[in-house]
Structure formats: structure tokens, C-alpha cells
Design an enzyme around this catalytic site. Structure first.
Site, PDB file in Angstrom:
ATOM      1  N   HIS A 125       5.428   1.915  -5.983  1.00 36.89           N
ATOM      2  CA  HIS A 125       4.027   1.853  -5.572  1.00 36.89           C
ATOM      3  C   HIS A 125       3.874   1.219  -4.197  1.00 36.89           C
ATOM      4  CE1 HIS A 125       1.362   3.003  -9.058  1.00 36.89           C
ATOM      5  NE2 HIS A 125       2.577   3.143  -9.570  1.00 36.89           N
ATOM      6  N   SER A 150       1.631  -4.224   0.559  1.00 34.43           N
ATOM      7  CA  SER A 150       0.172  -4.072   0.631  1.00 34.43           C
ATOM      8  C   SER A 150      -0.453  -3.977  -0.755  1.00 34.43           C
ATOM      9  CB  SER A 150      -0.201  -2.838   1.463  1.00 34.43           C
ATOM     10  OG  SER A 150       0.286  -1.650   0.871  1.00 34.43           O
TER      11      SER A 150
END
Length: 326
Positions: A68, A78
Site C-alpha cells: 500500500h 504517506s
């Protein structure tokens, strides 16, 4: 004259190196923290091992975290950012459904910060915890480079674009993985991560109701209906099915054997047996676990080096959940 040319060449090399570093385009390195935090990797490994024995499913989380993080724009942590002060967390995306154990990322980070404050990035913790988690799951050891830095922004609007839905076509999956530089062979191998972990009923009932997906073997469909008895499951419920019933916590080639038996859990899995580009690799991986392990290691390494922030780009977050200015 020769001396003058040599001096010019040295000056050009020095200027090039300066620009390379200060443009943020430094390359990742093995043992990046050898001088600045020599025990960093050992601290992370100890945390991963301890958490595995306390909560075995954490190892699966570290593997999913890497995907991810790195498939969406950059390996920059992030996705760990929480929603605060203008940040919209990538965790709010429907594609992040079922992700867990973020509090243990903070535990690993705290241990690293105690060892070396403001030195080791969250992005490197994501990568190295995945590396060590894969080993705990019986998978290959991947020698990952480090030196990533952390993003100061999230990319919620890009998540749906880069993380495939669980029932998309093989064409779409391969197209997404190609953005990270993965070949077809490597893309099929990295889906082998579905050899471990589980799926919530919410993500597979489309293959069971109102009619059973014809690519799903009848005996397996009956089993899945037993696990997921309603077409409208509670998304917060605990009903789920494991990807691999035989070795659910071992990263091995049973995933491909199941696909060939039409026991693929998600549409994205079973589709690999229907596409002439991917079927040969499914067959090869199913027949040779060593070949799968080798290719999986290459794919994970390539994914972990997808467009990282380096040099002076980004920052080293003190808390993986927030940018430093927060």
C-alpha cells in the site's frame, strides 16, 4: 594540458555529485544507517519478531503495508499519515479496508527513535518490517536497501487509481503493477502474498450471491458460503475466509495450486488462471516453490524501490502518523 583536463573532469564530477545529492536523487544503499544508526535494522528486526510471537498477524500487516505504501506514487510512508490539519489519510480509502496494526508501527518507530532520534525514516521502517515479516512467514529474505525519506503529504485521491479492486480484470492488475516496473512474471509472483492472511466477507460475497461465480469450484463455493452466509455482511463483523486453508500463515506456492483448482478466493486471484499471459506463471509457481520464492523476492525488492524520496526530499518523521510541522 593533461593535468588541466584531469582537473576539469574532477570539477565536473564534483559538481555532478553536488547536483545529484541536492536534487534529492540520491540512490538507496545497503546498510544506509551503518554510521548514523548502526543498530537500526537489528532494532526493527527484534520488534518484528517480538510482535510476531505476541500477535502473529502483524507479519501479514507488514507485507500489506509495503504494497500500500509503495504502489501509490512512492515508497514514502504517506499511507501512515492520519487525517489532521489538511491531511486526508490514505487509510480513509475503501481500498484500505481491513488494514490493521498501525499502533504497532508506532511501537517499532518508538524503539528506533529511542536508539537514534530523528534518523530512521518511517518509509524505511515500512520496508524493513516487511522484509523481516516475510521471513517470519516462512518466505525468502530480501536484502533491501535503505535511505528512503518520508512524504509530507498524503495521496488519498490516487489510492483507487493504484490499488486494484479485489475483483478487477487481470488486464487492470497488470497495468497497475507495470507502473511500479513489475513484469508480468513479477506481478503474478507478488500476488502470491495472498498465500497468507484473510479476506472479509464484504470483499468476496460478489462471487457467491445472487449466483455463484462459474470460475469458482462448487465445493469451495459451498465452503465460502458457510463462512459468509449472507450477501450483505456486516463490514465490521468478524466473518472471513483465509486465502489458503492449508498453510494460512506460510508464504508458499499453495496460492497457485488453489488457483489452478478454482479455489481462488477473490476475482483478482482466479483471473490469473484465465489469462494466457499469466497462466503459464501460475503453473510454474504451483510446480516449483523455489521458483516462486526467488521471483517473489525479486518482485518485492523492485516494489520496495519504487520512486522513493531520497536526499533532501521529504523529511524524517518523528511520529509516523504526522508530519513534523504538525
Amino acid at each position: 594540458m593533461a593535468l588541466r583536463l584531469r582537473s576539469s573532469a574532477l570539477l565536473f564530477a564534483a559538481v555532478s555529485l553536488f547536483l545529484h545529492i541536492h536534487s534529492g536523487q540520491c540512490e538507496l544503499q545497503l546498510n544506509y544507517y551503518a554510521k548514523s544508526c548502526p543498530n537500526a535494522e537489528a532494532v526493527i528486526r527484534k520488534q518484528v519478531i517480538d510482535l510476531y510471537y505476541e500477535h502473529g498477524n502483524t507479519a501479514v500487516s507488514w507485507l500489506r503495508n509495503l504494497f500500500h505504501d509503495c504502489i501509490v506514487k512512492s515508497c514514502d510512508a504517506s499511507f501512515l499519515l492520519e487525517s489532521v490539519r489538511g491531511i486526508q489519510s490514505e487509510q480513509n480509502s475503501e481500498r484500505s479496508f481491513g488494514m490493521r496494526n498501525f499502533k504497532y508501527v508506532s511501537k517499532i518507530k518508538a524503539a528506533v527513535e529511542k536508539e537514534c532520534p530523528s534518523t530512521v525514516s518511517c518509509a524505511d521502517i515500512v520496508a524493513l518490517s516487511a522484509r523481516d515479516g516475510i521471513v517470519m512467514l516462512g518466505g525468502p529474505r530480501v536484502e533491501m536497501k535503505t535511505g528512503r525519506r518520508d512524504s509530507t503529504q498524503s495521496y488519498l485521491s490516487l489510492v483507487d487509481q493504484f490499488i486494484p479492486d479485489h475483483n478487477v480484470s487481470t488486464f487492470t492488475v497488470l497495468s497497475v503493477f507495470q507502473t511500479a516496473g513489475l513484469t508480468i512474471e513479477e506481478s503474478v509472483a507478488i500476488l502470491g502474498a495472498h498465500s497468507v492472511g484473510r479476506v472479509h466477507c464484504k470483499n468476496l460475497v460478489q462471487r457467491l450471491y445472487p449466483t455463484v461465480d462459474p470460475t469458482l469450484a462448487p465445493d469451495h463455493a459451498a465452503y465460502l458460503k458457510g463462512r459468509c452466509p449472507t450477501p450483505n455482511p456486516d463490514p465490521n463483523g468478524v466473518l472471513y475466509s483465509r486465502f489458503d486453508r492449508a498453510t494460512p500463515m506460510i508464504l508458499d506456492n499453495n496460492y497457485y495450486k488453489n488457483v489452478l483448482k478454482h479455489h481462488g478466493l477473490l476475482g483478482i486471484d482466479q483471473g490469473l488462471a484465465s489469462d494466457p499471459r499469466t497462466l503459464p506463471y501460475v503453473q510454474k509457481f504451483a510446480a516449483d516453490n523455489g521458483y516462486f520464492r526467488d521471483t517473489f523476492a525479486k518482485a518485492i525488492l523492485k516494489l520496495s524501490e519504487n520512486n522513493p524520496l531520497t536526499g533532501v526530499e521529504g523529511e524524517i518523521r518523528k511520529d509516523c502518523r504526522f508530519i513534523n510541522s504538525s
